[in-house]
Write a protein that holds these residues in place. Sequence first.
Motif, PDB file in Angstrom:
ATOM      1  N   THR A  68     118.180  22.715  41.217  1.00 45.95           N
ATOM      2  CA  THR A  68     117.061  22.381  42.217  1.00 45.95           C
ATOM      3  C   THR A  68     116.432  23.879  42.682  1.00 45.95           C
ATOM      4  N   ALA A  69     117.088  24.956  42.249  1.00 43.29           N
ATOM      5  CA  ALA A  69     116.693  26.315  42.420  1.00 43.29           C
ATOM      6  C   ALA A  69     115.207  26.369  41.673  1.00 43.29           C
ATOM      7  N   GLN A  70     114.569  27.209  42.098  1.00 44.58           N
ATOM      8  CA  GLN A  70     113.285  27.893  41.261  1.00 44.58           C
ATOM      9  C   GLN A  70     113.423  27.809  39.967  1.00 44.58           C
ATOM     10  N   PRO A  71     112.644  27.232  39.095  1.00 42.76           N
ATOM     11  CA  PRO A  71     112.742  27.520  37.651  1.00 42.76           C
ATOM     12  C   PRO A  71     112.096  28.623  37.282  1.00 42.76           C
ATOM     13  N   ASN A 103     104.075  29.431  33.509  1.00 39.80           N
ATOM     14  CA  ASN A 103     104.615  28.039  32.838  1.00 39.80           C
ATOM     15  C   ASN A 103     106.072  28.025  32.776  1.00 39.80           C
ATOM     16  N   ILE A 104     106.738  26.928  33.058  1.00 32.76           N
ATOM     17  CA  ILE A 104     108.009  26.715  33.197  1.00 32.76           C
ATOM     18  C   ILE A 104     108.924  26.683  31.742  1.00 32.76           C
ATOM     19  N   ILE A 105     109.984  27.624  31.772  1.00 33.16           N
ATOM     20  CA  ILE A 105     110.657  27.885  30.616  1.00 33.16           C
ATOM     21  C   ILE A 105     111.426  26.714  30.188  1.00 33.16           C
ATOM     22  N   LYS A 106     111.374  26.114  29.229  1.00 35.26           N
ATOM     23  CA  LYS A 106     111.951  25.117  28.488  1.00 35.26           C
ATOM     24  C   LYS A 106     113.616  25.203  28.161  1.00 35.26           C
ATOM     25  N   ASN A 107     114.278  24.470  28.537  1.00 37.99           N
ATOM     26  CA  ASN A 107     115.915  24.826  28.362  1.00 37.99           C
ATOM     27  C   ASN A 107     116.246  24.810  27.011  1.00 37.99           C
ATOM     28  N   LEU A 140     116.079  19.949  31.921  1.00 38.06           N
ATOM     29  CA  LEU A 140     114.788  20.261  30.954  1.00 38.06           C
ATOM     30  C   LEU A 140     114.445  21.616  30.747  1.00 38.06           C
ATOM     31  N   PHE A 141     114.565  22.061  32.355  1.00 38.98           N
ATOM     32  CA  PHE A 141     114.070  23.755  32.446  1.00 38.98           C
ATOM     33  C   PHE A 141     115.277  24.447  32.719  1.00 38.98           C
ATOM     34  N   ILE A 142     115.255  25.796  32.884  1.00 40.57           N
ATOM     35  CA  ILE A 142     116.090  26.758  33.125  1.00 40.57           C
ATOM     36  C   ILE A 142     115.871  27.350  34.535  1.00 40.57           C
ATOM     37  N   PRO A 143     117.009  26.888  35.495  1.00 35.62           N
ATOM     38  CA  PRO A 143     116.906  27.737  36.720  1.00 35.62           C
ATOM     39  C   PRO A 143     117.428  28.949  36.624  1.00 35.62           C
ATOM     40  N   GLU A 144     117.206  29.603  37.939  1.00 42.09           N
ATOM     41  CA  GLU A 144     117.748  31.236  37.867  1.00 42.09           C
ATOM     42  C   GLU A 144     119.290  30.737  38.050  1.00 42.09           C
ATOM     43  N   GLY A 145     120.065  31.539  37.211  1.00 46.92           N
ATOM     44  CA  GLY A 145     121.594  31.627  37.245  1.00 46.92           C
ATOM     45  C   GLY A 145     122.101  31.875  35.642  1.00 46.92           C
ATOM     46  N   ARG A 146     123.178  31.269  35.493  1.00 44.73           N
ATOM     47  CA  ARG A 146     123.689  31.275  34.126  1.00 44.73           C
ATOM     48  C   ARG A 146     123.071  31.022  33.148  1.00 44.73           C
TER      49      ARG A 146
END
Length: 212
Positions: free
Chosen positions: A23-26, A33-37, A91-97
């Motif tokens: 739920t962190a900022q993507p 544009n949101i980065i795709k996982n 579906l997206f990459i949140p900040e983190g690992r």
Amino acid sequence: MASATLFAIFLLSALTFYPPSTTAQPVTDVNGNIIKNGGVYYILPLFFGAGGGGITRARTGDETSPLSVVQSPFETDPGQPWRIRSMFRSLFIPEGRVSISYEYVQLGEAFESNEWIAVEGQSEGTFVKVGYPNSLSGFFTIHRASSANSYKFQFCSTDGKSCGNVGIVKDEAGNRLLAINQGTPFEFVLMQLPSAATKRSTNHEKSYTFSV
């Protein structure tokens, strides 16, 4: 009773596929544009004019294959595409690992792995490599940096209690190596490959233009 059961099933499904950490900022690309996982992107410097382009691989020292992760010395070079994955099932990459890897292995190369790893014991410090058989235990993370769509990488110990910035260090040959535990991180933006970019991003005022 039935409605309560259905709500419980829905909640469990939501937590399974979108755990609280996601739920962190993507993470977003240079155009917002949101980065795709699992998507493939160029990793470009936030600011141009500092003597380097995008992130790529190179032979350094006595390496016989391009095992070092470096910044291209050419400002107009976007580097090579990198696949970025989150450890979460989102579906997206949140900040983190995250894990960072390249897509293809050229003929004649026999690497241990195509993912970024940290290798110590070098004269200038600890560096980001691919393909080395021995590496430090830990993982990479991505975090927002000084502006809305800019980021930095860190490398953390396995327990996550100790993390160091990934920055740029020059060796004697002038290679711009990605190194860990640097005071100043390498700030970057992510750019979609031309084939994956949308029409609106190619017309966006922040879009980068390269000859690739």
